[in-house]
Scaffold this active site. Sequence first.
Site, short mmCIF file in Angstrom:
data_model
loop_
_atom_site.label_atom_id
_atom_site.label_comp_id
_atom_site.label_asym_id
_atom_site.label_seq_id
_atom_site.Cartn_x
_atom_site.Cartn_y
_atom_site.Cartn_z
N THR A 145 0.90 -1.77 0.31
CA THR A 145 0.22 -0.39 -0.39
C THR A 145 0.59 1.27 0.16
OG1 THR A 145 -0.27 -0.45 2.06
CG2 THR A 145 -1.76 -1.11 0.69
N THR A 180 -2.78 -1.79 8.10
CA THR A 180 -2.54 -3.63 8.20
C THR A 180 -1.04 -3.39 7.47
OG1 THR A 180 -4.57 -4.18 7.57
CG2 THR A 180 -2.93 -5.24 6.88
N GLU A 266 6.70 4.59 8.24
CA GLU A 266 5.89 5.81 7.49
C GLU A 266 6.89 6.72 8.14
OE1 GLU A 266 2.13 5.87 8.88
OE2 GLU A 266 1.48 5.57 7.23
#
Lengths: 399, 399
Positions: A145, A180, A266
């Site tokens: 993702t 996730t 991130e």
Amino acid sequence: MSVTYPAGFTASGVTAGFKPSGLPDLGVLVGAPGTVAAGLFTTNRVSAAPVRLSRARLATGASRAVLVNSGQANAATGAAGDADALRSTAVASAALGLEADELFPCSTGVIGEPLHLDLFEAAVPTLVASLGRDGGDAFAHSIMTTDTVDKQAYADAPDEGFRVGGCAKGVGMIAPDLATMLAFVTVDAVVSARDLHRMAQEQLGARFNSLTVDDCTSTNDTVLLFASGVAGGAPVAPASTAWVHLSEAVGQVGESLVRQLAADAEGANHVVIVEITGAEADRDARVIAKAVANSPLVKTAVFGGDPNPGRVLQAVGASGVAVDPDRLDVWFGDVQLATGGVIAPEYFTDGGLIDAARAHMHARDVRIRVGVGDGHGKSRALGCDLSYDYVRINGEYTT
Amino acid sequence: MSVTYPAGFTASGVTAGFKPSGLPDLGVLVGAPGTVAAGLFTTNRVSAAPVRLSRARLATGASRAVLVNSGQANAATGAAGDADALRSTAVASAALGLEADELFPCSTGVIGEPLHLDLFEAAVPTLVASLGRDGGDAFAHSIMTTDTVDKQAYADAPDEGFRVGGCAKGVGMIAPDLATMLAFVTVDAVVSARDLHRMAQEQLGARFNSLTVDDCTSTNDTVLLFASGVAGGAPVAPASTAWVHLSEAVGQVGESLVRQLAADAEGANHVVIVEITGAEADRDARVIAKAVANSPLVKTAVFGGDPNPGRVLQAVGASGVAVDPDRLDVWFGDVQLATGGVIAPEYFTDGGLIDAARAHMHARDVRIRVGVGDGHGKSRALGCDLSYDYVRINGEYTT
């Protein structure tokens, strides 16, 4: 090829159109007949429809394949979400020639948005036609993702000729709500479902649970371990040499994936490795390690290159574990900056000790070690720094 | 004038030189003879020397004054720090004509750095000479660290003629390691030490504990409530009308200070008010409220102006409280965006519902309400958004 490195596994990954980016977003991994599985799932009470269905199917012991879509998490979607998860696996398992309950569903992506079953059904024929022994790489890409790189690993248990492979995606509960952490590990040894579950807990559970990006347990976290049995031989059972070797190889793959996840968290510039020793029990050490790794003040200090013992002491003291504040020692790398709860005066100066500690903060892996007493309890947590990019990724996508 | 609004209190604040900025950094607040005190202290196991000494002095029941320095926290300073705290209050209490155990020490500033006793001793004469009924403002300014504004409040219990005042500093465990939330509240009513402790717990404990900036309980957090008794009359005891009125006024001052602290939190653009209803017990609701207010994903969503129900559901589900995921309702302001655990389809569109929710996100106070069932448990947490500035303040001061 990672997940297809062990014998008995085929995989594929294609673009169904779930993601606006047009990147691959639908994958399948299939084990040979007789493959058994073990699974670890999110402890979040708000679990996604595919997690609920996978958990139920794991209980039947029949599952040997996993279907993953990225783009929509199918979480907070209610009864319609449960129906969509059932329908998607029914369509795919029919095309794959599997029983419906042989297929685990996994979803990752936006929370609350329904699956696009039309796109799904249109893509299944291509997905099945692409299945192959060389499909591990495509599969690993299809589950991504906000990951900036794919995460794959493999290892061998050479004495027995076993192979282990794995891939993962994540981590962080991830923007824009692309929930996730997913990880899939495969082996070709013969292992009973019960023993495989034990191996998953021993070799993967603690490792994946030691990872914390923002302490936000997602609605969809899933770790699945498959054993195809295609390598043959006697079942690998606990206490045997083969068990030890296979466990080591599974542990290596798990360790590699966890490191890759932390490194790609991130906005992260550093992997933060927090090691706690001297606790009364491992459980206490685990709580303290997580508290330090999750502290936004420790995380921003690492971002700023500051080997800050005060913030570490603060996090240890607030962890809820009954530590003795006068027994706390803190190291950054190999440099001790607090002894018996007292911060070294050199922390406030330049040169020598503090320069060595500051130099360590430039490393990709920043190690923070805390001795909390003379007990035998120890643990480790893997985290990352907190940067502007974390705020940007999670805060600014709506603008 | 805040803390000196009630009769029987004098205060002052001066520059001793603890802070490189040259701003006021030493303050004292003194109650009339007979003043009694109640205190709430950090639960961090790593508590600062002044916290340990204040806690011990509170147990004697004799203290009626507080001495505060900002610049050095006197935390993680070992036995030398204990000696410094003792010495600083001995010097100040002698100059003030108090017994040593009548003075609480409080420190806020850099963790690990020793007190500068020489600067301290040089400043005490000026500090004492400046004491006055008009010194509340100077006192409130002298306790500030990274605060951008002073925090002061006052209230009345008009029927009884009682006055209540207060000031506070913080909040966040605060860079560069300027630890601490400190709050001081004064009343002029006659209240026994035991009843005053109850009032502190009821009116201040829950309020200050509902505040969370980064979930980092500092080493120095202290809340002190003083009653001078100068207003005279019968002792104000629980279950009386006077008790109710005085409690209300103390609660008003506490509420105002907590709001001011949240509004001035590091890098904050919004106060986030999380309200939980329908829990089995207040305790459960409190845990959930804190989990939502502390979630970095919720905090960055608020920073980004995104009324994100998925992140709220994630935080509720991961709080550790056994909620029923199918009973969760989420509102942003007055706009319901999740019902029975299912996110409203309008969240993914434009216009109507979602525009109204987005408009609410521009408010200074962002309200997030979660219904978790039909129990009677409820609670509230006050937090703030997570912005670039939080990362800058806490991460970049070393550069």
